[in-house]
Design an enzyme around this catalytic site. Structure first.
Site, PDB file in Angstrom:
ATOM      1  N   HIS A 123      41.669  55.307  78.170  1.00  0.00           N
ATOM      2  CA  HIS A 123      41.813  54.028  78.870  1.00  0.00           C
ATOM      3  C   HIS A 123      42.855  54.173  79.964  1.00  0.00           C
ATOM      4  O   HIS A 123      43.850  54.893  79.833  1.00  0.00           O
ATOM      5  CB  HIS A 123      42.208  52.926  77.882  1.00  0.00           C
ATOM      6  CG  HIS A 123      42.099  51.554  78.461  1.00  0.00           C
ATOM      7  ND1 HIS A 123      43.064  51.011  79.284  1.00  0.00           N
ATOM      8  CD2 HIS A 123      41.134  50.605  78.339  1.00  0.00           C
ATOM      9  CE1 HIS A 123      42.706  49.793  79.641  1.00  0.00           C
ATOM     10  NE2 HIS A 123      41.521  49.515  79.090  1.00  0.00           N
ATOM     11  N   GLU A 136      45.239  52.400  80.975  1.00  0.00           N
ATOM     12  CA  GLU A 136      46.625  52.089  80.625  1.00  0.00           C
ATOM     13  C   GLU A 136      47.258  53.226  79.833  1.00  0.00           C
ATOM     14  O   GLU A 136      48.471  53.459  79.936  1.00  0.00           O
ATOM     15  CB  GLU A 136      46.662  50.767  79.838  1.00  0.00           C
ATOM     16  CG  GLU A 136      46.359  49.579  80.734  1.00  0.00           C
ATOM     17  CD  GLU A 136      45.754  48.389  80.005  1.00  0.00           C
ATOM     18  OE1 GLU A 136      45.365  47.433  80.702  1.00  0.00           O
ATOM     19  OE2 GLU A 136      45.656  48.421  78.765  1.00  0.00           O
ATOM     20  N   ASN A 151      38.356  44.545  74.060  1.00  0.00           N
ATOM     21  CA  ASN A 151      39.609  45.277  73.881  1.00  0.00           C
ATOM     22  C   ASN A 151      40.756  44.268  73.925  1.00  0.00           C
ATOM     23  O   ASN A 151      41.095  43.746  74.986  1.00  0.00           O
ATOM     24  CB  ASN A 151      39.757  46.325  74.991  1.00  0.00           C
ATOM     25  CG  ASN A 151      41.081  47.059  74.921  1.00  0.00           C
ATOM     26  OD1 ASN A 151      41.757  47.042  73.893  1.00  0.00           O
ATOM     27  ND2 ASN A 151      41.462  47.712  76.012  1.00  0.00           N
ATOM     28  N   LYS A 211      43.861  44.775  73.456  1.00  0.00           N
ATOM     29  CA  LYS A 211      45.117  45.368  73.950  1.00  0.00           C
ATOM     30  C   LYS A 211      46.275  44.956  73.019  1.00  0.00           C
ATOM     31  O   LYS A 211      46.103  45.000  71.797  1.00  0.00           O
ATOM     32  CB  LYS A 211      45.343  44.977  75.405  1.00  0.00           C
ATOM     33  CG  LYS A 211      44.145  45.345  76.290  1.00  0.00           C
ATOM     34  CD  LYS A 211      44.408  45.196  77.747  1.00  0.00           C
ATOM     35  CE  LYS A 211      43.169  45.586  78.537  1.00  0.00           C
ATOM     36  NZ  LYS A 211      43.410  45.567  79.991  1.00  0.00           N
ATOM     37  N   GLU A 256      35.701  51.996  84.447  1.00  0.00           N
ATOM     38  CA  GLU A 256      36.637  50.914  84.715  1.00  0.00           C
ATOM     39  C   GLU A 256      37.496  51.276  85.919  1.00  0.00           C
ATOM     40  O   GLU A 256      38.449  52.029  85.802  1.00  0.00           O
ATOM     41  CB  GLU A 256      37.504  50.622  83.491  1.00  0.00           C
ATOM     42  CG  GLU A 256      38.035  51.851  82.766  1.00  0.00           C
ATOM     43  CD  GLU A 256      39.113  51.493  81.756  1.00  0.00           C
ATOM     44  OE1 GLU A 256      39.095  50.365  81.248  1.00  0.00           O
ATOM     45  OE2 GLU A 256      39.981  52.341  81.511  1.00  0.00           O
ATOM     46  N   GLY A 310      42.819  43.821  84.971  1.00  0.00           N
ATOM     47  CA  GLY A 310      43.931  42.895  84.858  1.00  0.00           C
ATOM     48  C   GLY A 310      44.372  42.292  86.171  1.00  0.00           C
ATOM     49  O   GLY A 310      45.388  41.604  86.231  1.00  0.00           O
ATOM     50  N   SER A 323      38.109  43.290  84.412  1.00  0.00           N
ATOM     51  CA  SER A 323      38.161  41.840  84.631  1.00  0.00           C
ATOM     52  C   SER A 323      36.783  41.197  84.548  1.00  0.00           C
ATOM     53  O   SER A 323      36.394  40.383  85.389  1.00  0.00           O
ATOM     54  CB  SER A 323      38.807  41.538  85.993  1.00  0.00           C
ATOM     55  OG  SER A 323      40.132  42.023  86.043  1.00  0.00           O
TER      56      SER A 323
END
Length: 356
Positions: free
Chosen positions: A153, A155, A68, A70, A225, A231, A271
């Protein structure tokens, strides 16, 4: 004169008639048989123990590594170079996908066209066309030959405040347009510290997969996740990740069926690095990784994509903190499978590291 019921001839209460009881020998046999039946049932279908073990052994799931990107990179030249680099990776025994920003889909798609690398999208809108400024429709993604689409996701949930009902609509939209959703679920650090990670995942699965049939689940990938590991450089230990992945698979058994649970691929995202991937992929219920930052560096992503190690029937620690009889039985099953693959592993006195 006639006596009233329940009275003895002398006017005293009659002794109560004793309840009929089985012959002592027959009674003992009945208890013994009942105990053995219950014990056998416990071994055959323990709550989430050997039953889950049976599930993750039933199907050979092809590992799936997805990058991904991003909101990266910041130039079409860099996107093309990265796409070409990934397209040159060996994909023997593993499925690979790259998920670039919308504006780079044509460039990256062209770079990956003659390879086995799939291309996916980071988002989708739930309508096919119309006055929706800034939105990207499923028809546009289909025209770009997108096979996968991220849904839910963290985010998108946190930064863009996407709720479960909307995520469910996106999952439905992706499936209805013959693409495959990668459904992302996971808990925040607060929820993890309060030991609510499984409850959160169960709630998200129930809402996000509402209306999805067992037949459609063959096109769904789930990515666990933990938000606190995205991150941040923090990675859930293999024991933590395996425990949640095993729970997700048991949820699929209860809400769909064992076939769906056995065949659905569950990725880990958070990560992921070349240093952490081998231990993660050794866990029996982790079927791949959703990779963020490391997927932007070809050398790192190639190491992650590189043919994953052969799954061990019992990954160290994958049964940790499972101390009931059924959990211990699961570890005996691990050792039995290991013995079939490697006779030297058949030592009946060997200690299951997951129970230490």
């Amino acid at each position: 004169s006639p006596q009233r019921p329940g009275r003895a001839a002398a006017g005293r209460r009659a002794a109560p008639t004793p309840n009929p009881r089985p012959h002592p020998t027959m009674f003992s046999k009945f208890v013994a048989l009942a105990f053995l039946a219950g014990l056998a049932a416990g071994f055959q279908r323990p709550a989430g123990g050997a039953r889950r073990m049976g599930v993750h052994m039933m199907a050979e799931r092809v590992p799936f590594m997805a990058g991904n990107w991003k909101m990266n990179p910041t130039s079409s030249a860099d996107a093309e170079a990265l796409g070409k680099a990934v397209a040159g990776f060996s994909t023997d025994g593993v499925e690979v996908a790259i998920i670039p920003p919308f504006c780079y889909l044509p460039i990256v798609g062209a770079a990956a066209k003659n390879s086995n690398v799939k291309v996916g999208a980071q988002n989708v809108f739930v309508e096919e066309k119309g006055a929706y400024t800034g939105a990207t429709s499923p028809l546009m993604l289909m025209d770009m030959d997108c096979e996968y689409v991220l849904c839910g996701h963290s985010e998108r949930r946190v930064v863009f405040h996407e709720e479960e009902d909307y995520i469910n609509k996106k999952v439905r939209t992706v499936l209805d347009h013959n693409m495959k959703p990668i459904l992302c679920i996971g808990e925040s650090q607060f929820e993890y510290e309060k030991k609510l990670n499984k409850q959160v995942c169960a709630m998200q699965l129930a809402k996000d997969l509402d209306g999805v049939t067992a037949e459609e689940m063959k096109n769904v990938v789930i990515a666990y996740e933990p938000v606190w590991a995205i991150g941040t450089g923090l990675v859930a230990t293999p024991e933590i990740a395996q425990d949640v992945h095993s729970f997700i698979r048991s949820w699929l058994v209860e809400n769909f069926n064992e076939k769906v649970a056995a065949e659905t691929r569950i990725q880990y995202g958070g990560s992921v690095t070349p240093e952490s991937v081998d231990e993660l992929m050794a866990c029996p219920d982790i079927d791949g990784c959703l990779v963020g930052g490391a997927s932007l560096i070809p050398e790192k992503f190639e190491r992650i994509v590189g043919k994953p190690p052969i799954r061990k029937p019992h990954a160290p620690g994958c049964c940790r903190a499972r101390r009931s009889l059924s959990r211990r039985f699961e570890c005996h099953m691990h050792r039995a499978v290991a013995a079939r693959a490697d006779p030297s592993a058949a030592d009946s006195n060997a200690t299951c590291t997951g129970l230490l």
